[in-house]
Design a protein around this motif. Structure first.
Motif, PDB file in Angstrom:
ATOM      1  N   ARG A   1      10.330  19.899  -3.638  1.00 20.97           N
ATOM      2  CA  ARG A   1      11.262  20.924  -4.096  1.00 20.97           C
ATOM      3  C   ARG A   1      11.372  20.897  -5.620  1.00 20.97           C
ATOM      4  O   ARG A   1      11.484  21.938  -6.253  1.00 20.97           O
ATOM      5  CB  ARG A   1      12.642  20.740  -3.472  1.00 20.97           C
TER       6      ARG A   1
ATOM      7  N   TYR B   1       4.703   8.720   0.613  1.00 23.94           N
ATOM      8  CA  TYR B   1       5.375   9.835   1.297  1.00 23.94           C
ATOM      9  C   TYR B   1       6.889   9.657   1.221  1.00 23.94           C
ATOM     10  O   TYR B   1       7.615  10.551   0.785  1.00 23.94           O
ATOM     11  CB  TYR B   1       4.899   9.871   2.747  1.00 23.94           C
ATOM     12  N   ILE B   2       7.341   8.482   1.581  1.00 25.28           N
ATOM     13  CA  ILE B   2       8.775   8.234   1.581  1.00 25.28           C
ATOM     14  C   ILE B   2       9.330   8.288   0.160  1.00 25.28           C
ATOM     15  O   ILE B   2      10.413   8.843  -0.083  1.00 25.28           O
ATOM     16  CB  ILE B   2       9.076   6.883   2.270  1.00 25.28           C
TER      17      ILE B   2
ATOM     18  N   VAL C   1       9.510  11.955  -0.783  1.00 26.16           N
ATOM     19  CA  VAL C   1      10.568  12.635  -0.026  1.00 26.16           C
ATOM     20  C   VAL C   1      11.929  12.228  -0.590  1.00 26.16           C
ATOM     21  O   VAL C   1      12.826  13.056  -0.764  1.00 26.16           O
ATOM     22  CB  VAL C   1      10.476  12.282   1.473  1.00 26.16           C
TER      23      VAL C   1
ATOM     24  N   ASP D   1      12.751  14.029  -3.489  1.00 28.86           N
ATOM     25  CA  ASP D   1      12.679  15.475  -3.228  1.00 28.86           C
ATOM     26  C   ASP D   1      11.577  16.116  -4.078  1.00 28.86           C
ATOM     27  O   ASP D   1      11.749  17.226  -4.622  1.00 28.86           O
ATOM     28  CB  ASP D   1      14.026  16.126  -3.531  1.00 28.86           C
TER      29      ASP D   1
ATOM     30  N   VAL E   1       3.655  21.647   1.312  1.00 32.35           N
ATOM     31  CA  VAL E   1       4.792  21.399   2.186  1.00 32.35           C
ATOM     32  C   VAL E   1       5.646  22.661   2.235  1.00 32.35           C
ATOM     33  O   VAL E   1       5.996  23.215   1.194  1.00 32.35           O
ATOM     34  CB  VAL E   1       5.660  20.240   1.628  1.00 32.35           C
ATOM     35  N   ASP E   2       5.962  23.104   3.435  1.00 34.40           N
ATOM     36  CA  ASP E   2       6.785  24.293   3.584  1.00 34.40           C
ATOM     37  C   ASP E   2       8.240  23.980   3.252  1.00 34.40           C
ATOM     38  O   ASP E   2       8.781  22.976   3.703  1.00 34.40           O
ATOM     39  CB  ASP E   2       6.669  24.809   5.025  1.00 34.40           C
TER      40      ASP E   2
ATOM     41  N   ARG F   1       2.271   6.167   3.681  1.00 34.64           N
ATOM     42  CA  ARG F   1       3.689   6.171   4.081  1.00 34.64           C
ATOM     43  C   ARG F   1       4.594   5.821   2.910  1.00 34.64           C
ATOM     44  O   ARG F   1       5.636   6.441   2.699  1.00 34.64           O
ATOM     45  CB  ARG F   1       3.928   5.207   5.238  1.00 34.64           C
TER      46      ARG F   1
ATOM     47  N   LEU G   1       3.001  17.636  -2.123  1.00 34.73           N
ATOM     48  CA  LEU G   1       2.990  16.174  -2.211  1.00 34.73           C
ATOM     49  C   LEU G   1       1.628  15.777  -2.757  1.00 34.73           C
ATOM     50  O   LEU G   1       0.628  16.463  -2.490  1.00 34.73           O
ATOM     51  CB  LEU G   1       3.170  15.546  -0.826  1.00 34.73           C
TER      52      LEU G   1
END
Lengths: 88, 447
Positions: free
Chosen positions: B333, B323-324, B327, B330, B280-281, B320, B300
């Motif tokens: 990162r 993923y959520i 995210v 975070d 992930v950028d 999904r 991820l």
């Protein structure tokens, strides 16, 4: 959940965007969402925040690109969906 | 005690060091490091003289493009030592005949060859493939210097602009970075969270197409690739279908669900777990060009339980949800931050650690969905660009990579696999995936 006041959505989004993206520039209604210092997952993080903060199902809510074109458009989209959810 | 590092250097991040470990791993196992190529298909003929002149300008004024890793005197932080005597970038020209397979054979050869001699400080190479008046420019890049987005942004230095404008663009690139010897509490906290997650992922074995590599050097086979291109109208329909099926901004989960579903179609009776690693950028929009050099990626990880009869909808639901969740916390990162402390260890040591997660398999496959190009440039030295797609190498195991990207309105799918994965193991993958995407792309928007 109490229905947020007219500026509550705007204020919460402003605080979130500034904190999460370390963004200190001007954010006006016509500011493009993708120019708010987000990384590639930033918009998804914003959606997750909105869903949790306002109790909305945003990701599957059929959002259009116009509703995400600017900060003002996003605020309006969220307010509309809060109102729709409240009317059900 | 003030930890020593010098200002005016580019200190490598933990993500850079992880990419360095992958590079070291791939050199030992296959003889060729971790590089990718941008394949730029042009709508005309590119002047080799103009390109050589532009590359010489960059070599002289952007010496960071030729360098190597060094360490501060206490060996704490690796940094990028750039060459004080830069030399010309390798530029080769190939005249192709009428045989349409010749280009594919050449690209396959480049995929399995090092950049330059493979031993020096060459991290970029350029090749022009000429055929039928429509050239193809191949930019091969070492991932220790550029990630996928960085390579796309690099193309802006090859635009049809005056030299002083090129140098202005070069001046906009961040060429120093601090050692980041701070925020340790946060980094160790991130490390703890990341380690917990990775240990949970490693608890159950995941399906792998390639057995974990032995200690014998050079035992890993060649890579082969396949690329498919979906024209603008089909690409647009695929995007819209993805939005309707998976939700807005869910294109990556959607394409991943189709990929996994097609892959699993070749294992219909199997109960298994697939582990997918997705880069992930992490660049902030509007500031990408500053961070052109080196790696600005997190990851991820998707752990997908598959059993006979599972449909792509259920696979998408798993993706999904994960993923959520990632995210929300975070994770990419935090993964990036957690890698910083690892910089003090030598690559050879960390290479051994790569064999630990998931019993040496790392993952079942690597997947990337890059979306639209990072660069707005649509010409190379005045020659219009018709198409840009990526041709990545992949470590083995996992020995399988799937990459989607968009350019000029089209959607491109590149699949790279270790040739030791027999056709039978993959059944009709990626053919099945391609046919499914074609069907989606052909459906009327009224349907």
């Amino acid at each position: 959940m109490d229905k947020p006041g007219s500026n509550a959505v705007r204020d919460k989004l402003l605080v979130y965007i500034r904190e999460m993206n370390d963004y200190d520039g001007e954010i006006e209604d016509d500011t493009e969402i993708l120019k708010l210092g987000m990384d590639s997952l930033g918009l998804v993080k914003l959606f997750v925040f909105i869903e949790q903060e306002f109790g909305l199902a945003l990701i599957n809510a059929g959002l259009t690109r116009n509703e995400l074109a600017s900060f003002g458009a996003l605020v309006t989209a969220v307010e509309n969906r809060i109102e729709e959810a409240g009317n059900r | 005690m003030r930890l020593p590092y010098r200002k005016g250097r580019y200190y490598l991040s933990g993500a850079d060091w992880l990419i360095g470990v992958l590079d070291d791993y791939m050199r030992v196992s296959s003889g060729v490091g971790n590089h990718s190529s941008l394949v730029i298909e042009l709508g005309g003929s590119l002047s080799a003289n103009l390109l050589a002149a532009r590359l010489n300008l960059l070599a002289q004024h952007f010496p960071e493009l030729q360098g190597w890793v060094s360490r501060d005197w206490l060996n704490l932080c690796p940094y990028w030592q750039f060459s004080k005597k830069p030399c010309a970038f390798p530029l080769e020209i190939f005249e192709l005949g009428e045989d349409s397979n010749e280009k594919e054979l050449l690209l396959s050869g480049f995929l399995n060859s090092p950049i330059g001699s493979g031993k020096g400080n060459e991290h970029l190479s350029f090749r022009i493939l000429r055929y039928s008046g429509r050239d193809c420019l191949l930019l091969s890049f070492d991932h220790r210097l550029l990630d996928a987005r960085g390579a796309e942004l690099f193309l802006e230095f090859l635009a049809d602009i005056p030299d002083d404008e090129v140098l202005e663009r070069v001046a906009g690139v961040k060429r120093t970075d601090g050692a980041e010897l701070r925020n340790w509490r946060e980094r160790f906290s991130a490390g703890r969270d990341v380690q917990r997650r990775l240990m949970a992922l490693s608890r159950d074995s995941c399906h792998g197409f390639v057995a974990p590599v032995t200690n014998r050097r050079g035992t890993v086979g060649r890579l082969s690739y396949r690329t498919d291109h979906f024209p603008c109208a089909a690409a647009s329909r695929i995007s819209l279908t993805g939005e309707k099926t998976a939700g807005y901004m869910m294109e990556m989960p959607y394409l991943l669900s189709l990929t996994v579903s097609s892959l699993y179609a070749g294992m219909p009776d199997k109960d298994c777990r697939l582990l997918v690693a997705v880069p992930v950028d992490l660049r902030a929009t509007g500031r990408e060009r500053e961070k052109l050099l080196f790696n600005h990626v997190g990851f991820l990880f998707f752990s997908l339980r598959l059993s006979p009869g599972i449909g792509s909808g259920e696979i998408l639901d798993q993706i999904r949800a994960q993923y959520i969740e990632q995210v929300q916390m975070d994770f990419p990162r935090r993964f990036f931050e957690a890698l910083y402390p690892g910089r003090i260890f030598p690559l050879s040591f960390l290479r051994q650690l790569l064999k630990l997660p998931v019993k040496g398999r790392m993952a079942t496959l690597f997947f990337a969905s890059l979306g639209d190009l990072s660069t707005s440039s649509r010409e190379i030295l005045g020659v219009p660009v018709e198409r840009i797609w990526h041709l990545p190498r992949v470590p083995s195991p996992p020995g399988l990579a799937v990459l989607f990207n968009r350019s000029c309105g089209e959607l491109h799918l590149t699949t790279v696999r270790d040739e030791s994965i027999g056709e039978r193991n993959l059944a009709d993958f990626p053919g099945l995936l391609v046919r499914e995407l074609e069907d989606i792309g052909n459906v009327s928007s009224d349907a």
